[in-house]
Design an enzyme around this catalytic site. Structure first.
Site, PDB file in Angstrom:
ATOM      1  N   HIS A 103     -27.608   4.803  11.911  1.00 23.56           N
ATOM      2  CA  HIS A 103     -27.002   3.524  12.316  1.00 23.56           C
ATOM      3  C   HIS A 103     -26.771   3.465  13.824  1.00 23.56           C
ATOM      4  CE1 HIS A 103     -22.898   5.418  12.123  1.00 23.56           C
ATOM      5  NE2 HIS A 103     -22.672   4.548  13.069  1.00 23.56           N
TER       6      HIS A 103
ATOM      7  N   ASP B 256     -28.089   8.001   6.234  1.00 28.13           N
ATOM      8  CA  ASP B 256     -27.732   7.657   7.617  1.00 28.13           C
ATOM      9  C   ASP B 256     -27.967   8.855   8.548  1.00 28.13           C
ATOM     10  OD1 ASP B 256     -26.738   6.355   9.799  1.00 28.13           O
ATOM     11  OD2 ASP B 256     -24.644   6.339   9.137  1.00 28.13           O
TER      12      ASP B 256
ATOM     13  N   GLY C 150     -17.291   5.401  17.535  1.00 32.91           N
ATOM     14  CA  GLY C 150     -17.659   6.171  18.728  1.00 32.91           C
ATOM     15  C   GLY C 150     -17.922   7.638  18.413  1.00 32.91           C
TER      16      GLY C 150
ATOM     17  N   SER D 144     -19.477   8.419  15.598  1.00 31.54           N
ATOM     18  CA  SER D 144     -20.679   8.384  14.757  1.00 31.54           C
ATOM     19  C   SER D 144     -21.810   9.225  15.307  1.00 31.54           C
ATOM     20  CB  SER D 144     -21.191   6.956  14.636  1.00 31.54           C
ATOM     21  OG  SER D 144     -20.493   6.309  13.640  1.00 31.54           O
ATOM     22  N   GLY D 145     -22.538   9.813  14.379  1.00 29.49           N
ATOM     23  CA  GLY D 145     -23.683  10.630  14.768  1.00 29.49           C
ATOM     24  C   GLY D 145     -23.292  12.041  15.135  1.00 29.49           C
TER      25      GLY D 145
HETATM   26  N1  ARG Z   1     -19.341   3.898  12.265  1.00 29.62           N
HETATM   27  C1  ARG Z   1     -18.530   4.537  13.234  1.00 29.62           C
HETATM   28  C2  ARG Z   1     -19.285   4.671  14.563  1.00 29.62           C
HETATM   29  O1  ARG Z   1     -20.275   4.010  14.737  1.00 29.62           O
HETATM   30  C3  ARG Z   1     -17.915   5.817  12.721  1.00 29.62           C
HETATM   31  C4  ARG Z   1     -17.008   5.556  11.606  1.00 29.62           C
HETATM   32  C5  ARG Z   1     -16.350   6.725  11.069  1.00 29.62           C
HETATM   33  N2  ARG Z   1     -15.220   6.263  10.388  1.00 29.62           N
HETATM   34  C6  ARG Z   1     -14.338   7.027   9.769  1.00 29.62           C
HETATM   35  N3  ARG Z   1     -13.289   6.464   9.277  1.00 29.62           N
HETATM   36  N4  ARG Z   1     -14.519   8.312   9.662  1.00 29.62           N
HETATM   37  O2  ARG Z   1     -18.834   5.310  15.481  1.00 29.62           O
END
Ligand code: ARG
Length: 481
Positions: free
Chosen positions: A282, A334, A429, A431-432
């Site tokens: 994503h 993902d 932030g 993510s990944g």
């Molecule tokens: N989708 C988010 C990103 O792009 C990360 C989300 C993680 N959320 C969580 N509650 N652990 O950075």
């Protein structure tokens, strides 16, 4: 990364990339948001939070004396009717809201809600069944490849007969190492009298599974056994660090990288070889290949401000491969890979992480760690300068998929980690970035930060891409691209 209670008016989602303060829109209609209260409804443009219906009728109190008694009666009647209807509507609305509100979805930050919050109390399975019948390891003392057969307690060395490098690669990958670096036959006479329980010979090389390709032997015809060295990963240099701090220090998570898109921190990533980074699909999905040149990878840093220094010019990206089964609605699959144009030089602060072993799942409750530059507070939608770290236990899929958590949304390609009571979690932030667990002294990339409902909310732990499900895909991509 979030450490404290808060209610994140959040995207359930992984779609929020490009998360510098300027780019974030706190969408008030995002999924999972609580329905607006009557007071909130009246707020926009309203005086001191006066509900809209009340403001509309206020002019009635300022009616001039010229108004006839008849008109006044009419107005009073209208006011009463509107008031009654409004009150009735508000009452019904509150009642419906009260009835529909899930007991566990309260914010701990909400007024007096803390005691009411019901934490999901599904107990973890303490015994997980290990599907493996044979275990492989490389002895840390003499680098010999050893096998433990199902019913035997001892570790047996492997005969040199019929050995070849593709078997070595297979063994290394099975153990979570990216590749074979060295292999040779060692004379039994050179290794002392340690091995007296017999030997194992590998009998076939045309299998991708190491379960059934061995046979027990009393001795090795060649008089030699296999010594192996796999690609080194998952270790950190012995560096000093701040005790008790939640800010990471340089070298603690040497595989962590910051992925910049158009000069902004957008996602985290993990180094797995000198040229390959694992991240979330994503993070890169919206941008696609034409924008490969807009990405820059920063490695060996904990403070983002240091990216401005000349010695940290960042690494250009040559290729981005996201898993073609990635589903942006369910967040399934993902995962993505980034190939750097020039290889990284490994140092004490830039090192690769190991991958999980085949067929080896960590049980719920295993203590693992997350790191990242994601949001640290809900009311503060900005990316911190310093890398943060936090310990999080794994949560079994059975528990995470129960109706009090994600109610079936967790696919076999996802795993959960965090706390039932919330408080500590990854956030936008992060993510990944990596979820790593230590195993046999090496750190393994068990998960990739993917999604969650809000951040650090009770009963909504972080959801991660389960890297163990993508080992074949990762090896195939790295080999062919
Ligand atoms: N989708 C988010 C990103 O792009 C990360 C989300 C993680 N959320 C969580 N509650 N652990 O950075």
């Amino acid at each position: 990364m979030t450490y404290s209670y808060y209610l994140w008016r959040g995207q359930r989602g992984a779609d929020n990339v490009g998360v510098d303060a300027e780019s974030v829109t706190d969408n008030p209609l995002a999924l999972n948001d609580p329905p607006p209260t009557a007071v909130q409804e009246g707020e926009p443009g309203g005086a001191q939070g006066t509900p809209a219906w009340l403001r509309e009728i206020q002019p009635a109190s300022q009616v001039s004396s010229k108004v006839t008694a008849h008109k006044l009666v009419k107005i009073v009647a209208v006011v009463c009717t509107v008031g009654l209807l409004g009150g009735l509507a508000a009452g019904v609305w509150f009642l419906v809201r009260l009835l529909l509100r899930p007991a566990a979805a309260h914010s701990p930050a909400g007024l007096g809600d803390t005691k009411e919050t019901l934490f999901c109390n599904v107990t973890e399975d303490v015994t997980v069944t290990d599907p493996r019948k044979v275990f492989y390891r490389i002895s840390p003392e003499n680098s010999l490849l050893e096998i433990q057969l199902e019913k035997l307690q001892t570790w047996l060395p492997v005969c040199y007969e019929r050995w070849n490098s593709s078997l070595g690669t297979l063994v290394c990958r099975q153990l979570g190492y990216l590749r074979l670096t060295k292999h040779k036959g060692v004379n039994l006479t050179d290794i002392g009298p340690n091995y007296t329980d017999g030997f194992v010979q590998i009998t076939s090389e045309y299998k991708t599974n190491l379960e059934n390709i061995w046979q027990f032997r009393g001795s090795c015809i060649t008089g030699k056994v296999i010594a192996l060295k796999c690609f080194a990963c998952g270790t950190r240099a012995k560096l000093s660090r701040i005790i008790g701090g939640m800010e990471a220090t340089l070298g603690r998570w040497p595989w962590q990288v910051s992925l910049y898109y158009s000069s902004r921190h957008t996602c985290g990533g993990s180094i797995i070889t000198s040229q390959w980074i694992v991240t979330a699909a994503h993070c890169v999905h919206n941008y696609r290949l034409p924008q490969v040149s807009s990405w820059v990878v920063y490695a060996g840093i904990v403070t983002r401000s240091s990216t401005k220094l000349v010695q940290h010019t960042g690494y250009a990206v040559e290729k981005i491969i996201y898993n073609k089964n990635y589903n942006h609605r369910s967040h399934d699959n993902d995962i993505a890979l980034m190939k750097l144009k020039t290889p990284l030089n490994f140092t004490d602060t830039i090192r690769p992480v190991c991958l999980p072993q085949y067929d080896h799942d960590f049980p719920g409750g295993t203590q693992c760690w997350i790191s990242g530059w994601g949001y640290t507070r809900p009311d503060d939608v900005h990316i911190p300068d310093t890398l943060k770290e936090a310990p999080v236990p794994l949560i079994s899929t059975k528990k995470c998929n129960s109706s009090c958590m994600y109610d079936g949304d967790i696919t076999p390609r996802m795993l959960c980690a965090g706390y039932t009571e919330g408080k500590v979690d990854a956030c936008q932030g992060d993510s990944g970035g990596p979820l790593v667990c230590q195993d046999e002294s090496v750190w393994r990339l068990v998960g990739v930060v993917s999604w969650g409902t809000g951040c650090a909310e009770p009963n909504h732990p972080g959801v991660y891409t389960k890297v163990a499900e993508f080992l074949g895909w990762i090896y195939e991509m790295i080999e062919n691209y």
